[in-house]
Design a protein around this motif. Structure first.
Motif, PDB file in Angstrom:
ATOM      1  N   MET A 104      14.929   6.230   7.827  1.00  0.00           N
ATOM      2  CA  MET A 104      14.038   7.135   8.313  1.00  0.00           C
ATOM      3  C   MET A 104      13.278   7.678   7.170  1.00  0.00           C
ATOM      4  SD  MET A 104      16.031   8.748  11.408  1.00  0.00           S
ATOM      5  CE  MET A 104      14.956   9.951  11.973  1.00  0.00           C
ATOM      6  N   GLU A 105      14.086   8.206   6.236  1.00  0.00           N
ATOM      7  CA  GLU A 105      13.592   8.952   4.944  1.00  0.00           C
ATOM      8  C   GLU A 105      12.657   7.986   4.180  1.00  0.00           C
ATOM      9  OE1 GLU A 105      17.059  12.156   3.897  1.00  0.00           O
ATOM     10  OE2 GLU A 105      17.000  10.005   2.884  1.00  0.00           O
ATOM     11  N   THR A 106      13.110   6.837   4.121  1.00  0.00           N
ATOM     12  CA  THR A 106      12.156   5.836   3.044  1.00  0.00           C
ATOM     13  C   THR A 106      10.772   5.413   3.863  1.00  0.00           C
ATOM     14  OG1 THR A 106      13.453   3.951   3.384  1.00  0.00           O
ATOM     15  CG2 THR A 106      13.988   5.355   1.550  1.00  0.00           C
ATOM     16  N   ALA A 107      11.207   5.135   5.027  1.00  0.00           N
ATOM     17  CA  ALA A 107       9.770   4.986   5.822  1.00  0.00           C
ATOM     18  C   ALA A 107       8.701   5.925   5.766  1.00  0.00           C
ATOM     19  CB  ALA A 107      10.236   4.464   7.240  1.00  0.00           C
ATOM     20  N   TRP A 108       9.255   7.159   6.228  1.00  0.00           N
ATOM     21  CA  TRP A 108       8.503   8.278   5.928  1.00  0.00           C
ATOM     22  C   TRP A 108       7.551   8.358   4.569  1.00  0.00           C
ATOM     23  CZ3 TRP A 108       7.847  11.854   9.927  1.00  0.00           C
ATOM     24  CH2 TRP A 108       6.713  12.992   9.682  1.00  0.00           C
ATOM     25  N   GLU A 109       8.494   8.331   3.596  1.00  0.00           N
ATOM     26  CA  GLU A 109       7.837   8.405   2.174  1.00  0.00           C
ATOM     27  C   GLU A 109       6.957   7.112   2.128  1.00  0.00           C
ATOM     28  OE1 GLU A 109      11.242   8.331  -0.569  1.00  0.00           O
ATOM     29  OE2 GLU A 109      11.971  10.512   0.336  1.00  0.00           O
ATOM     30  N   ALA A 112       1.466   5.759   1.146  1.00  0.00           N
ATOM     31  CA  ALA A 112       0.321   4.916   1.348  1.00  0.00           C
ATOM     32  C   ALA A 112      -0.925   5.478   1.884  1.00  0.00           C
ATOM     33  CB  ALA A 112       0.729   3.930   2.626  1.00  0.00           C
ATOM     34  N   GLY A 113      -0.813   6.873   1.957  1.00  0.00           N
ATOM     35  CA  GLY A 113      -1.867   7.860   2.515  1.00  0.00           C
ATOM     36  C   GLY A 113      -1.974   7.917   3.984  1.00  0.00           C
ATOM     37  N   VAL A 114      -0.806   7.582   4.476  1.00  0.00           N
ATOM     38  CA  VAL A 114      -0.796   7.702   6.222  1.00  0.00           C
ATOM     39  C   VAL A 114       0.014   8.791   6.609  1.00  0.00           C
ATOM     40  CG1 VAL A 114      -0.048   6.375   8.247  1.00  0.00           C
ATOM     41  CG2 VAL A 114      -1.228   5.048   6.210  1.00  0.00           C
ATOM     42  N   SER A 115      -0.466   9.688   7.390  1.00  0.00           N
ATOM     43  CA  SER A 115       0.155  10.735   7.952  1.00  0.00           C
ATOM     44  C   SER A 115       1.064  10.170   9.059  1.00  0.00           C
ATOM     45  CB  SER A 115      -0.798  11.723   8.624  1.00  0.00           C
ATOM     46  OG  SER A 115       0.212  12.766   9.199  1.00  0.00           O
ATOM     47  N   PRO A 116       2.442  10.331   8.556  1.00  0.00           N
ATOM     48  CA  PRO A 116       3.235   9.876   9.720  1.00  0.00           C
ATOM     49  C   PRO A 116       3.422  10.376  11.114  1.00  0.00           C
ATOM     50  CG  PRO A 116       4.443  10.187   7.693  1.00  0.00           C
ATOM     51  CD  PRO A 116       3.232  10.682   7.612  1.00  0.00           C
ATOM     52  N   ILE A 149       0.845  -1.334   0.124  1.00  0.00           N
ATOM     53  CA  ILE A 149       0.091  -0.124  -0.001  1.00  0.00           C
ATOM     54  C   ILE A 149       0.852   1.236  -0.038  1.00  0.00           C
ATOM     55  CG2 ILE A 149      -1.861  -1.039   1.144  1.00  0.00           C
ATOM     56  CD1 ILE A 149      -1.041   0.187   3.712  1.00  0.00           C
ATOM     57  N   GLY A 150       1.997   1.104   0.297  1.00  0.00           N
ATOM     58  CA  GLY A 150       3.001   2.446   0.216  1.00  0.00           C
ATOM     59  C   GLY A 150       4.626   1.861  -0.178  1.00  0.00           C
ATOM     60  N   ILE A 151       5.195   2.689  -0.760  1.00  0.00           N
ATOM     61  CA  ILE A 151       6.659   2.291  -0.927  1.00  0.00           C
ATOM     62  C   ILE A 151       7.592   3.462  -1.049  1.00  0.00           C
ATOM     63  CG2 ILE A 151       6.432   2.604  -3.342  1.00  0.00           C
ATOM     64  CD1 ILE A 151       8.120   0.040  -3.771  1.00  0.00           C
TER      65      ILE A 151
END
Length: 116
Positions: free
Chosen positions: A99-104, A109-113, A11-13
């Motif tokens: 950290m950067e790629t997890a945030w992205e 995925a449409g989830v606000s970190p 759902i997110g990458i």
């Protein structure tokens, strides 16, 4: 008894890969175009070997002339993640990339970190 295959949904990458790949679209384009993600080593790569003498640095340079290198590894925005510049400097670059790629991936995925 074997379990049936389970479905997996992405759902997110987020990604950072050699060859200037900073997104899933960049990666797809690299694959479709058949580009090579390897290239000559960046000049600043040899800075750490200079103090061991010119012959040592030259030998390392010949051995490691080509490779796959990430662009912009030093461009980490420490303030964005609430880190001091010193903390960011002491972190392993792989931690900064995660950290950067997890945030992205969360944003993709449409989830606000910040909601987590």
């Amino acid at each position: 008894m074997a379990r049936p295959a389970e479905m997996i949904a992405l759902i997110g990458i987020g990604c950072r890969l050699p060859g200037g790949v900073g997104s899933a679209d960049d990666y797809w384009n690299l694959l479709c175009e058949g580009r090579d993600a390897s290239g000559p080593a960046p000049e600043d790569r040899w800075r750490d070997y200079a103090d061991r003498g010119p012959s040592y640095a030259a030998a390392v340079r010949r051995t490691l002339a080509r490779g796959s290198f990430l662009d912009g590894v030093a461009d980490f925005d420490a303030e964005f993640f609430g880190l001091s510049p010193r903390e960011a400097e002491l972190m392993d670059p792989q931690q900064r990339l995660v950290m950067e790629t997890a945030w992205e991936a969360l944003e993709h995925a449409g989830v606000s970190p910040t909601s987590l």
